[in-house]
Design an enzyme around this catalytic site. Structure first.
Site, PDB file in Angstrom:
ATOM      1  CE  LYS A  13      -2.086  -1.171   3.825  1.00 29.91           C
ATOM      2  NZ  LYS A  13      -1.395  -2.455   4.107  1.00 29.91           N
ATOM      3  NE  ARG A  88      -4.611   0.287   9.492  1.00 23.89           N
ATOM      4  CZ  ARG A  88      -3.442  -0.267   9.213  1.00 23.89           C
ATOM      5  NH1 ARG A  88      -3.232  -1.531   9.422  1.00 23.89           N
ATOM      6  NH2 ARG A  88      -2.466   0.456   8.731  1.00 23.89           N
ATOM      7  NE  ARG A 127       7.804  -2.142   6.132  1.00 22.48           N
ATOM      8  CZ  ARG A 127       6.485  -2.034   6.294  1.00 22.48           C
ATOM      9  NH1 ARG A 127       5.761  -1.440   5.367  1.00 22.48           N
ATOM     10  NH2 ARG A 127       5.900  -2.522   7.356  1.00 22.48           N
ATOM     11  NE  ARG A 160       6.285  -0.203   9.981  1.00 21.21           N
ATOM     12  CZ  ARG A 160       5.144  -0.210   9.301  1.00 21.21           C
ATOM     13  NH1 ARG A 160       5.062   0.453   8.153  1.00 21.21           N
ATOM     14  NH2 ARG A 160       4.093  -0.842   9.741  1.00 21.21           N
ATOM     15  NE  ARG A 171       2.103  -4.804  10.957  1.00 24.60           N
ATOM     16  CZ  ARG A 171       3.200  -4.680  10.204  1.00 24.60           C
ATOM     17  NH1 ARG A 171       4.348  -5.199  10.600  1.00 24.60           N
ATOM     18  NH2 ARG A 171       3.142  -4.038   9.066  1.00 24.60           N
TER      19      ARG A 171
HETATM   20  P1  AP5 Z   1       4.821  -1.565   1.783  1.00 24.10           P
HETATM   21  O1  AP5 Z   1       4.433  -0.758   0.608  1.00 24.10           O
HETATM   22  O2  AP5 Z   1       5.555  -0.869   2.894  1.00 24.10           O
HETATM   23  O3  AP5 Z   1       3.548  -2.367   2.347  1.00 24.10           O
HETATM   24  P2  AP5 Z   1       2.274  -1.838   3.088  1.00 24.10           P
HETATM   25  O4  AP5 Z   1       1.093  -2.544   2.520  1.00 24.10           O
HETATM   26  O5  AP5 Z   1       2.227  -0.348   3.146  1.00 24.10           O
HETATM   27  O6  AP5 Z   1       2.576  -2.461   4.523  1.00 24.10           O
HETATM   28  P3  AP5 Z   1       2.518  -1.841   5.973  1.00 24.10           P
HETATM   29  O7  AP5 Z   1       3.235  -2.846   6.845  1.00 24.10           O
HETATM   30  O8  AP5 Z   1       3.060  -0.440   6.040  1.00 24.10           O
HETATM   31  O9  AP5 Z   1       1.030  -1.859   6.241  1.00 24.10           O
HETATM   32  P4  AP5 Z   1       0.372  -1.840   7.590  1.00 24.10           P
HETATM   33  O10 AP5 Z   1      -1.026  -1.594   7.217  1.00 24.10           O
HETATM   34  O11 AP5 Z   1       0.636  -3.005   8.469  1.00 24.10           O
HETATM   35  O12 AP5 Z   1       1.166  -0.677   8.369  1.00 24.10           O
HETATM   36  P5  AP5 Z   1       0.825   0.858   8.652  1.00 24.10           P
HETATM   37  O13 AP5 Z   1       2.082   1.593   8.611  1.00 24.10           O
HETATM   38  O14 AP5 Z   1      -0.325   1.311   7.829  1.00 24.10           O
HETATM   39  O15 AP5 Z   1       5.710  -2.792   1.255  1.00 24.10           O
HETATM   40  C1  AP5 Z   1       6.336  -3.679   2.151  1.00 24.10           C
HETATM   41  C2  AP5 Z   1       7.726  -4.064   1.642  1.00 24.10           C
HETATM   42  O16 AP5 Z   1       7.607  -4.781   0.417  1.00 24.10           O
HETATM   43  C3  AP5 Z   1       8.627  -2.856   1.329  1.00 24.10           C
HETATM   44  O17 AP5 Z   1       9.926  -3.189   1.724  1.00 24.10           O
HETATM   45  C4  AP5 Z   1       8.555  -2.686  -0.202  1.00 24.10           C
HETATM   46  O18 AP5 Z   1       9.776  -2.207  -0.716  1.00 24.10           O
HETATM   47  C5  AP5 Z   1       8.291  -4.140  -0.656  1.00 24.10           C
HETATM   48  N1  AP5 Z   1       7.376  -4.207  -1.802  1.00 24.10           N
HETATM   49  C6  AP5 Z   1       6.164  -3.574  -1.932  1.00 24.10           C
HETATM   50  N2  AP5 Z   1       5.574  -3.925  -3.102  1.00 24.10           N
HETATM   51  C7  AP5 Z   1       6.420  -4.797  -3.707  1.00 24.10           C
HETATM   52  C8  AP5 Z   1       6.367  -5.527  -4.946  1.00 24.10           C
HETATM   53  N3  AP5 Z   1       5.324  -5.437  -5.790  1.00 24.10           N
HETATM   54  N4  AP5 Z   1       7.405  -6.351  -5.256  1.00 24.10           N
HETATM   55  C9  AP5 Z   1       8.453  -6.480  -4.410  1.00 24.10           C
HETATM   56  N5  AP5 Z   1       8.573  -5.816  -3.223  1.00 24.10           N
HETATM   57  C10 AP5 Z   1       7.565  -4.994  -2.882  1.00 24.10           C
HETATM   58  O19 AP5 Z   1       0.289   0.732  10.159  1.00 24.10           O
HETATM   59  C11 AP5 Z   1       1.159   0.398  11.200  1.00 24.10           C
HETATM   60  C12 AP5 Z   1       0.396   0.337  12.510  1.00 24.10           C
HETATM   61  O20 AP5 Z   1      -0.201   1.628  12.798  1.00 24.10           O
HETATM   62  C13 AP5 Z   1      -0.783  -0.642  12.548  1.00 24.10           C
HETATM   63  O21 AP5 Z   1      -0.378  -1.972  12.858  1.00 24.10           O
HETATM   64  C14 AP5 Z   1      -1.653  -0.014  13.645  1.00 24.10           C
HETATM   65  O22 AP5 Z   1      -1.141  -0.285  14.928  1.00 24.10           O
HETATM   66  C15 AP5 Z   1      -1.491   1.485  13.380  1.00 24.10           C
HETATM   67  N6  AP5 Z   1      -2.506   2.016  12.457  1.00 24.10           N
HETATM   68  C16 AP5 Z   1      -2.308   2.531  11.209  1.00 24.10           C
HETATM   69  N7  AP5 Z   1      -3.482   2.900  10.656  1.00 24.10           N
HETATM   70  C17 AP5 Z   1      -4.444   2.608  11.571  1.00 24.10           C
HETATM   71  C18 AP5 Z   1      -5.853   2.735  11.574  1.00 24.10           C
HETATM   72  N8  AP5 Z   1      -6.534   3.206  10.508  1.00 24.10           N
HETATM   73  N9  AP5 Z   1      -6.536   2.327  12.682  1.00 24.10           N
HETATM   74  C19 AP5 Z   1      -5.892   1.837  13.751  1.00 24.10           C
HETATM   75  N10 AP5 Z   1      -4.558   1.674  13.805  1.00 24.10           N
HETATM   76  C20 AP5 Z   1      -3.826   2.062  12.719  1.00 24.10           C
END
Ligand code: AP5
Length: 217
Positions: A13, A88, A127, A160, A171
């Site tokens: 994402k 979410r 990552r 992270r 997660r």
């Molecule tokens: P990346 O693009 O970073 O993946 P992502 O889907 O963004 O994964 P996240 O782990 O950031 O999502 P998340 O929802 O768990 O975390 P968030 O920060 O939102 O890609 C991952 C890796 O793969 C990278 O190294 C990239 O280079 C590689 N990659 C990507 N695409 C690729 C491809 N096609 N081919 C090869 N490699 C690839 O949330 C973190 C925490 O915050 C949550 O756990 C929660 O505690 C809190 N939080 C955030 N939002 C909320 C909410 N709305 N409500 C409540 N809590 C929340």
């Protein structure tokens, strides 16, 4: 265009939100990044959110929603946005519709990035994130030009706290509990499009741009 990006942790994402925001000139709003900024700045919100994030749990709705409503007061969102990491839960999706309804800026497209668990674990365990600008890299899939240094701003890259295998599995479990009702919400509004993210980033981007073009036609 006003887009929400859905999908499990590690589906890509954040990576594709950055690419799309450049390609389409949209604001990129990541609740994960906003929360991590609050944690690193030591704000009251960050202090309250940190424990949930470390454990791979969702931060309570009222904290995240207040932070997001604040972000939506900035004028750049009028030109369109990509929302990454929110909603979410069904409750967050309904709240988002209310907030955006008041602004007359409803969601137009919900993109659901799908990826297998094996791919997700490999991506998240490798990552690397820039401490300064938040840019994403991967040790093997998308390595930085110089080890440990961000290509964009020269900042230090780090792993992270929640990218440990045990927390990643937590997660994924949390995501699985909420995903079905969230996807149904957008499917019933005829806004949902699935994108297979088990492909190279360029292929995923091309797939998304095809959907956006169709939507705009
Ligand atoms: P990346 O693009 O970073 O993946 P992502 O889907 O963004 O994964 P996240 O782990 O950031 O999502 P998340 O929802 O768990 O975390 P968030 O920060 O939102 O890609 C991952 C890796 O793969 C990278 O190294 C990239 O280079 C590689 N990659 C990507 N695409 C690729 C491809 N096609 N081919 C090869 N490699 C690839 O949330 C973190 C925490 O915050 C949550 O756990 C929660 O505690 C809190 N939080 C955030 N939002 C909320 C909410 N709305 N409500 C409540 N809590 C929340």
């Amino acid at each position: 265009m006003r887009i929400v990006l859905l999908g499990p942790p590690g589906a890509g994402k954040g990576t594709h939100a950055v690419m799309l925001s450049k390609e389409l000139g949209l604001a990129h709003i990541s609740t994960g990044n906003l929360l991590r900024q609050n944690v690193s700045q030591g704000t009251e919100l960050g202090r309250q959110a940190r424990e949930y994030m470390q454990q791979g749990l969702l931060v309570p709705d009222e904290l995240v929603t207040r932070m997001l409503a604040e972000r939506f007061r900035q004028p750049d969102i009028k030109a369109g946005f990509i929302l990454d990491g929110y909603p979410r839960t069904l409750n967050q999706a309904e709240t988002l519709d209310r907030i955006l309804g008041q602004l007359h800026l409803p969601v137009e497209l919900a993109l659901n990035l799908t990826a297998s668990e094996a791919v997700i674990i490999q991506r998240l365990c490798g990552r690397l994130v820039c401490r300064k600008c938040g840019a994403n890299f991967h040790r093997t899939n998308m390595p930085p030009r110089q080890a440990g240094i961000c290509d964009s701003c020269g900042g230090e890259l780090y792993q992270r706290e929640d990218d440990r295998e045990e927390t990643i599995r937590k997660r994924l479990h949390v995501y699985g509990q909420e995903a079905a009702s969230l996807l149904t919400f957008y499917r019933e509004q005829h806004k949902l499009a699935d994108v297979s993210a088990d492909r190279s980033a360029q292929e995923v981007l091309a797939g998304i741009l095809g959907i956006v073009r169709q939507k705009n036609a």
